[in-house]
Design a protein around this motif. Structure first.
Motif, PDB file in Angstrom:
ATOM      1  N   ARG A  86     -10.144   4.898   2.134  1.00  0.00           N
ATOM      2  CA  ARG A  86      -9.439   3.742   1.594  1.00  0.00           C
ATOM      3  C   ARG A  86      -9.742   3.623   0.111  1.00  0.00           C
ATOM      4  NH1 ARG A  86     -11.172  -1.864   1.714  1.00  0.00           N
ATOM      5  NH2 ARG A  86     -13.427  -2.085   1.544  1.00  0.00           N
ATOM      6  N   PRO A 103      -9.118  -3.616   9.190  1.00  0.00           N
ATOM      7  CA  PRO A 103      -8.465  -2.677   8.261  1.00  0.00           C
ATOM      8  C   PRO A 103      -9.140  -2.597   6.904  1.00  0.00           C
ATOM      9  CG  PRO A 103      -7.146  -4.662   8.567  1.00  0.00           C
ATOM     10  CD  PRO A 103      -8.226  -4.714   9.594  1.00  0.00           C
ATOM     11  N   TYR A 104      -9.848  -3.659   6.499  1.00  0.00           N
ATOM     12  CA  TYR A 104     -10.533  -3.665   5.211  1.00  0.00           C
ATOM     13  C   TYR A 104     -12.047  -3.755   5.388  1.00  0.00           C
ATOM     14  CZ  TYR A 104      -5.782  -4.726   3.755  1.00  0.00           C
ATOM     15  OH  TYR A 104      -4.422  -4.675   3.558  1.00  0.00           O
ATOM     16  N   GLU A 105     -12.537  -3.252   6.511  1.00  0.00           N
ATOM     17  CA  GLU A 105     -13.972  -3.281   6.795  1.00  0.00           C
ATOM     18  C   GLU A 105     -14.743  -2.709   5.600  1.00  0.00           C
ATOM     19  OE1 GLU A 105     -17.590  -3.575   7.822  1.00  0.00           O
ATOM     20  OE2 GLU A 105     -16.089  -4.348   9.221  1.00  0.00           O
ATOM     21  N   PRO A 106     -15.652  -3.500   5.006  1.00  0.00           N
ATOM     22  CA  PRO A 106     -16.326  -3.039   3.786  1.00  0.00           C
ATOM     23  C   PRO A 106     -17.391  -1.977   4.012  1.00  0.00           C
ATOM     24  CG  PRO A 106     -17.160  -5.192   4.422  1.00  0.00           C
ATOM     25  CD  PRO A 106     -16.012  -4.896   5.347  1.00  0.00           C
ATOM     26  N   GLU A 134      -7.374  -3.965  -2.557  1.00  0.00           N
ATOM     27  CA  GLU A 134      -7.955  -2.979  -1.656  1.00  0.00           C
ATOM     28  C   GLU A 134      -6.885  -2.358  -0.774  1.00  0.00           C
ATOM     29  OE1 GLU A 134     -11.187  -4.568   0.582  1.00  0.00           O
ATOM     30  OE2 GLU A 134     -12.231  -5.374  -1.164  1.00  0.00           O
ATOM     31  N   LEU A 135      -7.044  -1.080  -0.484  1.00  0.00           N
ATOM     32  CA  LEU A 135      -6.223  -0.383   0.497  1.00  0.00           C
ATOM     33  C   LEU A 135      -6.974  -0.375   1.821  1.00  0.00           C
ATOM     34  CD1 LEU A 135      -5.079   2.773  -1.532  1.00  0.00           C
ATOM     35  CD2 LEU A 135      -4.042   0.498  -1.469  1.00  0.00           C
ATOM     36  N   ARG A 136      -6.239  -0.443   2.907  1.00  0.00           N
ATOM     37  CA  ARG A 136      -6.887  -0.434   4.210  1.00  0.00           C
ATOM     38  C   ARG A 136      -7.296   0.988   4.592  1.00  0.00           C
ATOM     39  NH1 ARG A 136      -1.221  -1.150   6.265  1.00  0.00           N
ATOM     40  NH2 ARG A 136      -0.718   0.686   7.537  1.00  0.00           N
ATOM     41  N   TRP A 137      -8.197   1.099   5.550  1.00  0.00           N
ATOM     42  CA  TRP A 137      -8.604   2.396   6.068  1.00  0.00           C
ATOM     43  C   TRP A 137      -7.390   3.112   6.647  1.00  0.00           C
ATOM     44  CZ3 TRP A 137     -13.085   4.507   4.947  1.00  0.00           C
ATOM     45  CH2 TRP A 137     -14.186   3.700   4.666  1.00  0.00           C
ATOM     46  N   HIS A 138      -7.246   4.394   6.334  1.00  0.00           N
ATOM     47  CA  HIS A 138      -6.090   5.130   6.843  1.00  0.00           C
ATOM     48  C   HIS A 138      -6.303   6.634   6.687  1.00  0.00           C
ATOM     49  CE1 HIS A 138      -5.378   5.028   2.504  1.00  0.00           C
ATOM     50  NE2 HIS A 138      -4.536   6.040   2.638  1.00  0.00           N
ATOM     51  N   GLN A 177       0.802  -1.215   0.000  1.00  0.00           N
ATOM     52  CA  GLN A 177       0.000   0.000   0.000  1.00  0.00           C
ATOM     53  C   GLN A 177       0.837   1.268   0.000  1.00  0.00           C
ATOM     54  OE1 GLN A 177      -3.313  -0.084   2.645  1.00  0.00           O
ATOM     55  NE2 GLN A 177      -3.661   2.117   2.624  1.00  0.00           N
ATOM     56  N   VAL A 214     -10.652   0.905  -3.218  1.00  0.00           N
ATOM     57  CA  VAL A 214     -11.138  -0.413  -3.638  1.00  0.00           C
ATOM     58  C   VAL A 214     -10.985  -0.476  -5.155  1.00  0.00           C
ATOM     59  CG1 VAL A 214     -13.081  -2.007  -3.683  1.00  0.00           C
ATOM     60  CG2 VAL A 214     -12.775  -0.492  -1.718  1.00  0.00           C
TER      61      VAL A 214
END
Length: 322
Positions: free
Chosen positions: A231, A203-206, A138-142, A55, A233
Motif C-alpha cells: 500500500r 483496508p488501511y491497517e497501519p 493513504e492507499l489501501r492494502w492491495h 485509488q 502512505v
C-alpha cells in the motif's frame, strides 16, 4: 556470486532496491522537470492526473481543490504534449533502467527464441507520484492484478500464472527524486495467499506482521512485484513549500511471445490481463499517433510499436475498483 542479484532479491522478497540508479546531477535535472509538470497539473493546465481520494482508475477529469487533497499523481509523462517529454523519455528508455528490467524479466535467455532483431520489451507506463495538498492520503492494502475478494486457492493460482517460474512478464518501479518512504510492503507475500490476519485486517491497517517501509533517497529505485501485498502512505505537501514527493513510477513489459515455456493459450490470457493493467490508464489513446515518436533511437520506437500492438484500450475494463 550470483549473476542476477536483482532477480534473486525480487524472487525472494518481492522487491529489490537499487541504490544510486541516477547520479546527483541527473536527480537535479529530472527534479526540475518533474516540479514543472506537477505545478502545471496542480494549476489545471494538464488534464491527466490521479486525484484524492480515489485509488484506482478511472480518475475524475477535474482535480479536487487543494483543500480536499488535490492530486497525488501526474499521468502520461511520455504524452506528445507533455512539456519536458524528451527528458522524461531519455530517463524511461535509459540503459540503467532497461538493464535492470531485462534482468528481472530474463530477457537474455528469452531472446534465444525468435528473431534476434525483434525487440522483446514493451513500452508501458511512465507517471509521477506526488504529495497531496493540505491532507495526508493513504492507499489501501492491495495486489495490483488480484482482487481482494479472491479465495486462497484463487490467489495462489493467479499469482503463479502472473509470474511463472518466478519471473514476471513486466517490471514495475518507483524512482525517487526526493526522499521517499511511501511504499509499504509485506516481503514474500508475492508467493503465497494472504494469511488469516491479512485477510481480516482493515483496508488501511497501519501495521501488518512483517511489513516493511521501503526507504529511498534521491536517485534510488525500488523494483517490485506488482502483486506483492502493498500500500502507499503519502504525507501532505507543506503549505507553500517545495514539492516534497516527486517519484517516477514506471513499468515495462515483455512480449508474451518471448516467454519460454508459455503455451499459446496461456500467452493469450496473459496478454489480455496485461493489456487491461496498462491500457486502463488511457495510454492507448495517444501512443499510436505520428507525433508520439520519440526521436531518441530505434529501440524506443520498437518498444512503442509493441505497445501499439496491444490495442487502444477500448473495452478492456479495469483491474481493480475504488
Amino acid at each position: 556470486m550470483s549473476t542476477t542479484p536483482h532477480l534473486d532479491a525480487l524472487q525472494r522478497d518481492g522487491f529489490v532496491v537499487v541504490r544510486n540508479l541516477l547520479t546527483p546531477a541527473e536527480v537535479e535535472h529530472y527534479r526540475g522537470i518533474a516540479t514543472a509538470a506537477t505545478t502545471r497539473t496542480r494549476a489545471g493546465d494538464w488534464p491527466h492526473f490521479r486525484t484524492v481520494p480515489k485509488q484506482f482508475p478511472p480518475w475524475p477529469s477535474t482535480p479536487p481543490p487543494a483543500s480536499e487533497g488535490g492530486i497525488w499523481g501526474v499521468q502520461h509523462l511520455l504524452h506528445p504534449r507533455m512539456p519536458g517529454r524528451e527528458a522524461f523519455a531519455r530517463c524511461y528508455f535509459s540503459g540503467s533502467i532497461l538493464n535492470v528490467a531485462e534482468e528481472l524479466m530474463g530477457v537474455n535467455s528469452n531472446n534465444s527464441k525468435g528473431n534476434q532483431n525483434d525487440e522483446p520489451l514493451v513500452m508501458e507506463l511512465f507517471n509521477l507520484l506526488v504529495a497531496p495538498e493540505s491532507k495526508d492520503f493513504e492507499l489501501r492494502w492491495h495486489r495490483d492484478d488480484v482482487p481482494e475478494t479472491a479465495t486462497p486457492t484463487e490467489e495462489l493460482l493467479q499469482l503463479a500464472a502472473k509470474s511463472p517460474g518466478g519471473r514476471q512478464s513486466h517490471a514495475q518501479y518507483n524512482l525517487a527524486l526526493c526522499p521517499d518512504a511511501s511504499l509499504v510492503v509485506v516481503p514474500g507475500s508475492h508467493r503465497r495467499a494472504r494469511t488469516e490476519t491479512e485477510r481480516n485486517a482493515g483496508p488501511y491497517e497501519p501495521s501488518l506482521p512483517n511489513q516493511l517501509v521501503v526507504e529511498l533517497q534521491p536517485g534510488d529505485a525500488v523494483f517490485y512485484d506488482s502483486n506483492i501485498l502493498h500500500r502507499g502512505v503519502y504525507k501532505a505537501k507543506p503549505a507553500g513549500g517545495e514539492e516534497s514527493r516527486l517519484t517516477l513510477h514506471g513499468s515495462l513489459g515483455l512480449k508474451t511471445a518471448d516467454q519460454e515455456g508459455v503455451s499459446d493459450a496461456d500467452a493469450e490470457a496473459k496478454k489480455k490481463v496485461r493489456a487491461t493493467a496498462v491500457l486502463q490508464h488511457g495510454v492507448g489513446a495517444w501512443v499510436y499517433r505520428e507525433d508520439a515518436a520519440f526521436g531518441i533511437g530505434e529501440r524506443a520506437e520498437k518498444m512503442r510499436a509493441n505497445l501499439v500492438a496491444m490495442g487502444t484500450g477500448e473495452g478492456v475494463g479495469f483491474s481493480l475498483q475504488g
